[in-house]
Design an enzyme around this catalytic site. Sequence first.
Site, PDB file in Angstrom:
ATOM      1  N   ASP A   1     -25.141 -42.871  -9.572  1.00 34.74           N
ATOM      2  CA  ASP A   1     -26.079 -42.161  -8.684  1.00 34.74           C
ATOM      3  C   ASP A   1     -25.392 -41.703  -7.398  1.00 34.74           C
ATOM      4  OD1 ASP A   1     -27.890 -43.149 -10.610  1.00 34.74           O
ATOM      5  OD2 ASP A   1     -28.356 -44.898  -9.368  1.00 34.74           O
TER       6      ASP A   1
ATOM      7  N   GLU B   1     -35.491 -37.397 -13.527  1.00 32.62           N
ATOM      8  CA  GLU B   1     -35.230 -38.166 -12.305  1.00 32.62           C
ATOM      9  C   GLU B   1     -34.062 -37.543 -11.534  1.00 32.62           C
ATOM     10  OE1 GLU B   1     -34.283 -42.051 -13.820  1.00 32.62           O
ATOM     11  OE2 GLU B   1     -32.321 -41.429 -14.594  1.00 32.62           O
TER      12      GLU B   1
END
Length: 323
Positions: free
Chosen positions: A22, A206
């Site tokens: 991420d 997401e």
Amino acid sequence: MPGTFTKPATFTNPVYPHTMADPFVLKHEGFYYAYGTAPGGADGRAFPVLRSADLVQWEPLGFALVPPGGTDFWAPEVAYRDGTFYLYYSAQGIEGRDHQLRVATSTDPAGPFLDAGVVLVPDQPFSIDAHPFQDDDGTWYLFYCVDFLELEDDHRVGTGIVVDRMIDMQTLEGRPRMVARPHEDWHLFLKERAMYGDVYEWHTVEGASVLRHDGLYYCFYSGGAWERENYGVSWVVADHPLGPYRRPADGGRALLMSTLPGALIGPGHNSLVQSPGGNETWIVYHAWGPDRTGRRMCIDRLRWEDGRPVTDGPLASAQAAPD
């Protein structure tokens, strides 16, 4: 120090050898700071922090967040405003709750960041992947993910992205608008997933990252299962940060990047940043290697063809370094 390094002519992904999932990159005063999801440090802090002058050579600076409790910390992103750095993240296990979005502050991009004691979306049982975005007029917006259990139009049950206007850096207006919900087969996270007292064919969209280009707002997202080959990056587009957002006509696949078999698997959860010279946009993302030992940080150029974002990535071969 990064400033003493010789600028490399080429590089090969990944650009950092350790787990850095991420990845979010902030450019501040001539340096890049990267934050990611990874095991915590020996000092108890969460989120590794790296620094670079060129997006290729990265120096570890330790860990950013002094945890306020909890057991699991995901997807940090940092915004800078009026001398303060704001770190947005999700934590699990605080007061017995599932992942909730929180914010921490520091006067240094490397931290330490101290939690502000604020739950950003208290009415949701689950919220992750905060992405702060400032428009050209100075207004801030927060893109983030929540779960959708109802069927509507062609949307699937699962995790999706919403956006809300920010009143200040620690307060949302409380009027979230839908940005993107899972709607394609490649968005599948897990069949027969037990959630919220029922069993669903769960889909996921997401990891929002927003870029304004030619007056339009492109929200890049990652879809699918983060640990599998179907994970990839696509986008939706709007005329305003609050939407409504439109899908590309050929959106039945991950349009920006998908697995490069045997090399970079499940690329996604990207951020976007300008090159040192300011004339290139780079997409920063994670991907698994063939050994599957961790998601590592990679970078590739983002360019535009006929008004559409494109990249040659994920690239595992040598390429020219950011200019």
